[in-house]
Motif scaffolding. Structure first.
Motif, PDB file in Angstrom:
ATOM      1  N   MET A   1       0.887  -1.119   0.108  1.00  0.00           N
ATOM      2  CA  MET A   1       0.086   0.155  -0.021  1.00  0.00           C
ATOM      3  C   MET A   1       0.898   1.212  -0.121  1.00  0.00           C
ATOM      4  O   MET A   1       1.766   1.384   0.787  1.00  0.00           O
ATOM      5  CB  MET A   1      -0.795   0.003   1.191  1.00  0.00           C
ATOM      6  CG  MET A   1      -2.035   1.162   1.434  1.00  0.00           C
ATOM      7  SD  MET A   1      -2.865   1.098   2.748  1.00  0.00           S
ATOM      8  CE  MET A   1      -4.114   0.257   2.235  1.00  0.00           C
ATOM      9  N   THR A   2       0.546   2.097  -0.932  1.00  0.00           N
ATOM     10  CA  THR A   2       1.284   3.424  -0.889  1.00  0.00           C
ATOM     11  C   THR A   2       0.119   4.711  -0.366  1.00  0.00           C
ATOM     12  O   THR A   2      -1.048   4.402  -0.380  1.00  0.00           O
ATOM     13  CB  THR A   2       1.534   3.680  -2.272  1.00  0.00           C
ATOM     14  OG1 THR A   2       0.483   4.147  -3.042  1.00  0.00           O
ATOM     15  CG2 THR A   2       2.427   2.571  -2.906  1.00  0.00           C
ATOM     16  N   ASP A   4      -0.538   7.096  -2.262  1.00  0.00           N
ATOM     17  CA  ASP A   4      -1.370   7.359  -3.119  1.00  0.00           C
ATOM     18  C   ASP A   4      -2.859   6.231  -2.872  1.00  0.00           C
ATOM     19  O   ASP A   4      -3.911   6.822  -3.654  1.00  0.00           O
ATOM     20  CB  ASP A   4      -1.085   7.118  -4.692  1.00  0.00           C
ATOM     21  CG  ASP A   4       0.189   8.165  -4.774  1.00  0.00           C
ATOM     22  OD1 ASP A   4       0.091   9.297  -4.122  1.00  0.00           O
ATOM     23  OD2 ASP A   4       0.779   7.977  -5.749  1.00  0.00           O
ATOM     24  N   ASP A   5      -2.843   5.252  -2.358  1.00  0.00           N
ATOM     25  CA  ASP A   5      -3.942   4.472  -2.186  1.00  0.00           C
ATOM     26  C   ASP A   5      -4.958   5.217  -1.653  1.00  0.00           C
ATOM     27  O   ASP A   5      -6.373   5.091  -1.704  1.00  0.00           O
ATOM     28  CB  ASP A   5      -3.742   3.101  -1.525  1.00  0.00           C
ATOM     29  CG  ASP A   5      -2.662   2.202  -2.546  1.00  0.00           C
ATOM     30  OD1 ASP A   5      -2.603   2.141  -3.648  1.00  0.00           O
ATOM     31  OD2 ASP A   5      -1.904   1.384  -1.664  1.00  0.00           O
ATOM     32  N   LEU A   6      -4.806   6.080  -0.652  1.00  0.00           N
ATOM     33  CA  LEU A   6      -5.802   6.757   0.271  1.00  0.00           C
ATOM     34  C   LEU A   6      -5.876   8.129  -0.423  1.00  0.00           C
ATOM     35  O   LEU A   6      -6.710   8.853   0.434  1.00  0.00           O
ATOM     36  CB  LEU A   6      -5.568   6.616   1.598  1.00  0.00           C
ATOM     37  CG  LEU A   6      -5.636   5.244   2.256  1.00  0.00           C
ATOM     38  CD1 LEU A   6      -5.088   5.551   3.614  1.00  0.00           C
ATOM     39  CD2 LEU A   6      -6.841   4.705   2.046  1.00  0.00           C
ATOM     40  N   HIS A   7      -5.448   8.427  -1.488  1.00  0.00           N
ATOM     41  CA  HIS A   7      -5.389   9.952  -1.960  1.00  0.00           C
ATOM     42  C   HIS A   7      -7.048  10.379  -2.119  1.00  0.00           C
ATOM     43  O   HIS A   7      -7.266  11.489  -1.727  1.00  0.00           O
ATOM     44  CB  HIS A   7      -4.844   9.816  -3.177  1.00  0.00           C
ATOM     45  CG  HIS A   7      -4.805  11.401  -3.841  1.00  0.00           C
ATOM     46  ND1 HIS A   7      -3.794  12.473  -3.451  1.00  0.00           N
ATOM     47  CD2 HIS A   7      -5.587  11.814  -4.839  1.00  0.00           C
ATOM     48  CE1 HIS A   7      -4.194  13.479  -4.083  1.00  0.00           C
ATOM     49  NE2 HIS A   7      -5.199  13.202  -4.887  1.00  0.00           N
ATOM     50  N   ASN A  10      -8.296  10.990   1.307  1.00  0.00           N
ATOM     51  CA  ASN A  10      -7.685  12.170   2.044  1.00  0.00           C
ATOM     52  C   ASN A  10      -7.887  13.650   1.338  1.00  0.00           C
ATOM     53  O   ASN A  10      -7.580  14.439   1.868  1.00  0.00           O
ATOM     54  CB  ASN A  10      -5.869  11.878   2.072  1.00  0.00           C
ATOM     55  CG  ASN A  10      -5.531  10.933   3.026  1.00  0.00           C
ATOM     56  OD1 ASN A  10      -6.438  10.722   4.006  1.00  0.00           O
ATOM     57  ND2 ASN A  10      -4.735   9.934   2.673  1.00  0.00           N
TER      58      ASN A  10
END
Length: 190
Positions: A1-2, A4-7, A10
């Protein structure tokens, strides 16, 4: 997971309906968005929701009827609120009405059914943003009024969860302050 996965989560924010203009999602994009939006927790597989679309002349007629209802119910309404009522449905080119369709004979509590319908509305916000559109989930008096429910053709076991106004942002919307996780999360111990 990076990171960016929750961009999307967020950066999620609502775009005020007054700041939404053309274009709205086209038919293909809207179909994709709605297919994703209904992928919600649904205890009992009841599908306790449905969606009405308001656009074009129908959306404007709905807004005019709501204005007339509001003025009839509150004839002493200040002019500033009258003006807000008159224009509420003139900005966003698309309004999706999320309706809770409650199965009263089910063992699944009504509260859980309402949460499922609410998740549909929230997924609409996320989906709109993912596709590059802006959206705002609104309620107001009309979401709780049985005369409005009748105008929309809702059954006795149905009510409005929200009006999701959708279109293209006409200006940048600054993000608002968000709660600190430290202030709202604690560990329960026996």
């Amino acid at each position: 997971m990076t990171a960016d996965d929750l961009h999307l989560l967020n950066t999620r924010h609502s775009v005020p309906s007054r700041q939404l203009g053309e274009p709205a999602p086209d038919a293909a994009s809207l179909a994709r968005l709605l297919e994703a939006a209904v992928r919600v927790p649904d205890h009992g597989k009841l599908v306790p929701f449905r969606i009405l679309t308001l656009r074009g002349d129908a959306k404007l007629a709905f807004g005019a009827q709501l204005t007339a209802m509001a003025l009839a119910k509150h004839p002493d309404m200040p002019e500033s609120k009258r003006e807000k009522e008159r224009h509420r449905y003139t900005f966003a080119p698309l309004v999706l009405v999320v309706v809770a369709h409650i199965h009263r004979d089910s063992t699944v509590p009504e509260f859980e059914q309402n949460l499922s319908a609410g998740c549909v509305a929230y997924n609409m916000l996320l989906g709109a943003q993912a596709l590059g559109f802006g959206a705002q989930w609104l309620t107001g008096w009309a979401a709780y009024d049985r005369d409005v429910a009748a105008l929309l053709g809702l059954a006795d076991n149905e009510h409005v969860v929200g009006f999701v106004h959708m279109g293209t942002a006409t200006m940048d919307t600054p993000d608002r302050d968000r709660p600190s996780v430290d202030g709202i999360v604690s560990e329960w111990t026996p």
